[in-house]
Scaffold this motif. Structure first.
Motif: not given
Length: 90
Positions: A46-72
């Motif tokens: 995304a950075v190489e292409e000049g774009r912003t990276l976004i993630i769309q997720t469902i909270l019940s998947d219980s991965v929000e902590g991982l994404y926050l830890k990775l800087g999202f």
């Protein structure tokens, strides 16, 4: 490895955005930084292409902590609606 994929994600590019969807890691490979590595690669693309990276997720998947830890950070939340598959649409 046995030649099978251990992780997958869908990356959709549009305008100035790279959207990440459907991040998954084989159960027996979880905890080995597979998702983190795929997301890091996606971010570099995304950075190489000049774009912003976004993630769309469902909270019940219980991965929000991982994404926050990775800087999202959470940009917003939205409602998700479902209709019983046994009922027909009218």
């Amino acid at each position: 490895m046995d030649g099978r994929s251990v992780g997958v994600l869908a990356l959709h590019r549009t305008g100035k955005v790279c959207g990440v969807y459907c991040v998954g890691t084989r159960r027996d490979w979880r905890g080995k930084q597979i998702a983190s590595t795929m997301l890091d690669f996606s971010h570099r693309q995304a950075v190489e292409e000049g774009r912003t990276l976004i993630i769309q997720t469902i909270l019940s998947d219980s991965v929000e902590g991982l994404y926050l830890k990775l800087g999202f950070r959470r940009a917003y939340m939205k409602e998700l609606f479902v209709k019983d598959a046994r009922r027909t649409l009218k």
